[in-house]
Design a protein around this motif. Structure first.
Motif, mmCIF file in Angstrom:
data_model
loop_
_atom_site.group_PDB
_atom_site.id
_atom_site.type_symbol
_atom_site.label_atom_id
_atom_site.label_comp_id
_atom_site.label_asym_id
_atom_site.label_seq_id
_atom_site.Cartn_x
_atom_site.Cartn_y
_atom_site.Cartn_z
ATOM 1 N N THR A 1 -10.375 1.226 14.742
ATOM 2 C CA THR A 1 -8.947 1.212 15.031
ATOM 3 C C THR A 1 -8.687 1.977 16.310
ATOM 4 O O THR A 1 -9.468 2.832 16.718
ATOM 5 N N GLY A 2 -7.557 1.682 16.967
ATOM 6 C CA GLY A 2 -7.244 2.352 18.211
ATOM 7 C C GLY A 2 -5.753 2.443 18.420
ATOM 8 O O GLY A 2 -4.960 1.821 17.715
ATOM 9 N N SER A 3 -5.383 3.228 19.425
ATOM 10 C CA SER A 3 -3.981 3.334 19.807
ATOM 11 C C SER A 3 -3.546 2.037 20.472
ATOM 12 O O SER A 3 -4.385 1.242 20.923
ATOM 13 N N PRO A 4 -2.225 1.787 20.577
ATOM 14 C CA PRO A 4 -1.773 0.582 21.263
ATOM 15 C C PRO A 4 -2.319 0.460 22.685
ATOM 16 O O PRO A 4 -2.732 -0.632 23.107
ATOM 17 N N ALA A 5 -2.352 1.584 23.437
ATOM 18 C CA ALA A 5 -2.864 1.531 24.810
ATOM 19 C C ALA A 5 -4.346 1.184 24.833
ATOM 20 O O ALA A 5 -4.801 0.364 25.644
ATOM 21 N N GLU A 6 -5.131 1.797 23.940
ATOM 22 C CA GLU A 6 -6.562 1.510 23.896
ATOM 23 C C GLU A 6 -6.819 0.066 23.476
ATOM 24 O O GLU A 6 -7.720 -0.602 24.001
ATOM 25 N N LEU A 7 -6.020 -0.443 22.551
ATOM 26 C CA LEU A 7 -6.180 -1.839 22.136
ATOM 27 C C LEU A 7 -5.894 -2.798 23.292
ATOM 28 O O LEU A 7 -6.529 -3.853 23.392
ATOM 29 N N MET A 8 -4.968 -2.443 24.174
ATOM 30 C CA MET A 8 -4.697 -3.301 25.321
ATOM 31 C C MET A 8 -5.892 -3.329 26.273
ATOM 32 O O MET A 8 -6.223 -4.372 26.849
ATOM 33 N N ARG A 9 -6.535 -2.189 26.446
ATOM 34 C CA ARG A 9 -7.728 -2.144 27.290
ATOM 35 C C ARG A 9 -8.845 -2.993 26.679
ATOM 36 O O ARG A 9 -9.501 -3.776 27.382
ATOM 37 N N VAL A 10 -9.043 -2.842 25.372
ATOM 38 C CA VAL A 10 -10.066 -3.632 24.685
ATOM 39 C C VAL A 10 -9.763 -5.127 24.799
ATOM 40 O O VAL A 10 -10.657 -5.943 25.078
ATOM 41 N N ASN A 11 -8.511 -5.491 24.592
ATOM 42 C CA ASN A 11 -8.100 -6.891 24.653
ATOM 43 C C ASN A 11 -8.475 -7.522 25.994
ATOM 44 O O ASN A 11 -9.036 -8.624 26.049
ATOM 45 N N LEU A 12 -8.173 -6.824 27.079
ATOM 46 C CA LEU A 12 -8.414 -7.403 28.405
ATOM 47 C C LEU A 12 -9.887 -7.366 28.789
ATOM 48 O O LEU A 12 -10.450 -8.385 29.221
ATOM 49 N N LEU A 13 -10.523 -6.221 28.634
ATOM 50 C CA LEU A 13 -11.851 -6.026 29.199
ATOM 51 C C LEU A 13 -12.994 -6.351 28.248
ATOM 52 O O LEU A 13 -14.070 -6.767 28.699
ATOM 53 N N GLU A 14 -12.795 -6.196 26.934
ATOM 54 C CA GLU A 14 -13.881 -6.424 25.992
ATOM 55 C C GLU A 14 -13.762 -7.755 25.257
ATOM 56 O O GLU A 14 -14.683 -8.133 24.522
ATOM 57 N N THR B 1 1.213 -3.766 17.274
ATOM 58 C CA THR B 1 0.060 -3.303 16.512
ATOM 59 C C THR B 1 0.489 -2.706 15.171
ATOM 60 O O THR B 1 1.639 -2.314 14.988
ATOM 61 N N SER B 2 -0.460 -2.648 14.257
ATOM 62 C CA SER B 2 -0.215 -2.014 12.957
ATOM 63 C C SER B 2 -1.557 -1.591 12.381
ATOM 64 O O SER B 2 -2.512 -2.384 12.386
ATOM 65 N N GLY B 3 -1.649 -0.357 11.912
ATOM 66 C CA GLY B 3 -2.896 0.097 11.328
ATOM 67 C C GLY B 3 -4.054 0.131 12.296
ATOM 68 O O GLY B 3 -5.217 0.018 11.882
ATOM 69 N N GLY B 4 -3.770 0.260 13.585
ATOM 70 C CA GLY B 4 -4.824 0.363 14.576
ATOM 71 C C GLY B 4 -5.428 -0.950 15.016
ATOM 72 O O GLY B 4 -6.482 -0.966 15.666
ATOM 73 N N VAL B 5 -4.769 -2.084 14.694
ATOM 74 C CA VAL B 5 -5.232 -3.397 15.168
ATOM 75 C C VAL B 5 -4.040 -4.180 15.719
ATOM 76 O O VAL B 5 -2.883 -3.885 15.411
ATOM 77 N N ILE B 6 -4.337 -5.167 16.543
ATOM 78 C CA ILE B 6 -3.296 -6.024 17.113
ATOM 79 C C ILE B 6 -2.883 -7.059 16.073
ATOM 80 O O ILE B 6 -3.730 -7.772 15.525
ATOM 81 N N ILE B 7 -1.581 -7.154 15.814
ATOM 82 C CA ILE B 7 -1.098 -8.163 14.872
ATOM 83 C C ILE B 7 -0.358 -9.296 15.589
ATOM 84 O O ILE B 7 -0.206 -10.386 15.039
ATOM 85 N N GLU B 8 0.088 -9.041 16.813
ATOM 86 C CA GLU B 8 0.779 -10.085 17.573
ATOM 87 C C GLU B 8 0.581 -9.800 19.056
ATOM 88 O O GLU B 8 0.750 -8.665 19.505
ATOM 89 N N LEU B 9 0.202 -10.830 19.822
ATOM 90 C CA LEU B 9 -0.073 -10.682 21.246
ATOM 91 C C LEU B 9 0.740 -11.706 22.034
ATOM 92 O O LEU B 9 0.775 -12.883 21.678
ATOM 93 N N TYR B 10 1.392 -11.230 23.090
ATOM 94 C CA TYR B 10 2.138 -12.094 24.002
ATOM 95 C C TYR B 10 1.477 -12.024 25.376
ATOM 96 O O TYR B 10 1.341 -10.936 25.939
ATOM 97 N N THR B 11 1.053 -13.156 25.898
ATOM 98 C CA THR B 11 0.461 -13.220 27.225
ATOM 99 C C THR B 11 1.432 -13.939 28.160
ATOM 100 O O THR B 11 1.827 -15.077 27.893
ATOM 101 N N ILE B 12 1.804 -13.253 29.232
ATOM 102 C CA ILE B 12 2.738 -13.801 30.219
ATOM 103 C C ILE B 12 1.985 -13.953 31.526
ATOM 104 O O ILE B 12 1.420 -12.980 32.043
#
Length: 229
Positions: free
Chosen positions: A2-15, A105-116
């Motif tokens: 699990t991660g913070s919202p900011a860390e999850l955004m980094r993971v989403n893009l780069l990992e 996010t909820s519980g340290g995971v992404i539950i909904e993602l919006y890509t613009i």
């Protein structure tokens, strides 16, 4: 994991979206996204991890050799994460696409993602924007130092416009002098009676202290420049 919202955004893009290995990408998705995650793209909505894995694979296959690069730091506020990005060739040529990801996010995971995603050079679409016949348009302009204002002037755009003087994709608070300099650049392209003072975009991903300080500086900048006219 699990991660913070900011860390999850980094993971989403780069990992995830920069990960060429499909097995590693699927593992990261399983660890960092809810089973019933919903991913909103400009032209479709993907439901669940299986759809997410499939669509991420398709997207990367559309432009082999392209990479995502973060624009500014990832940020988080409450359960919302945000990260701007550029996407394009990895060989040093300019990026083709700019955009942002916003996630709930909820519980340290992404539950909904919006890509613009934004594909166009503004000068290529200004005629279509003019055809909208909007009384006022608000545009991102802080990072480009009012390039869109100059393109509006070159086109002869006849209505009111608010080229942004506050880059909301960054947690940095712009100073009043910095905002005033951008307004002066805007005035070289747009008459004072048609120039609005506003941020680049919405403020959802910014914290109250930085928003308040930034908007106070925008008001001070507007007063300073108005006194010079």
């Amino acid at each position: 994991m699990t991660g913070s919202p900011a860390e999850l955004m980094r993971v989403n893009l780069l990992e995830v979206f920069n990960e060429p290995d499909p097995d590693r990408r699927a593992t990261v998705i399983a660890e960092n996204y809810a089973e019933d995650v919903v991913w909103h793209e400009p032209d479709r909505v993907n439901h669940g991890r299986t759809d997410f894995v499939r669509r991420a694979t398709e997207l990367l296959a559309e432009n082999p050799g392209w990479v995502f690069r973060p624009v500014g730091p990832a940020s988080g506020l409450d359960d919302i994460g945000h990260l701007g990005f550029q996407w394009g060739p990895s060989d040093g040529r300019p990026p083709v696409v700019s955009g942002m990801d916003i996630a709930r996010t909820s519980g340290g995971v992404i539950i909904e993602l919006y890509t613009i995603m934004c594909y166009a050079e503004f000068g290529d679409v200004v005629q279509a924007i003019d055809a909208l016949d909007a009384d006022v348009i608000s545009l991102e302009a802080a990072r480009s130092h009012m390039q869109v204002a100059r393109e509006l002037a070159a086109y002869g755009y006849p209505r009111e416009a608010g080229p942004g003087v506050y880059d909301i994709h960054s947690p940095r608070v712009p100073g009043a002098a910095e905002a005033a300099d951008l307004l002066r650049l805007g005035l070289k392209a747009i008459p004072a009676e048609r120039l609005w003072v506003n941020p680049d975009c919405g403020l959802k991903t910014r914290g109250w202290p930085e928003v308040r300080a930034s908007l106070e500086n925008l008001v001070a900048a507007a007063r300073t420049v108005r006194a010079e006219i």
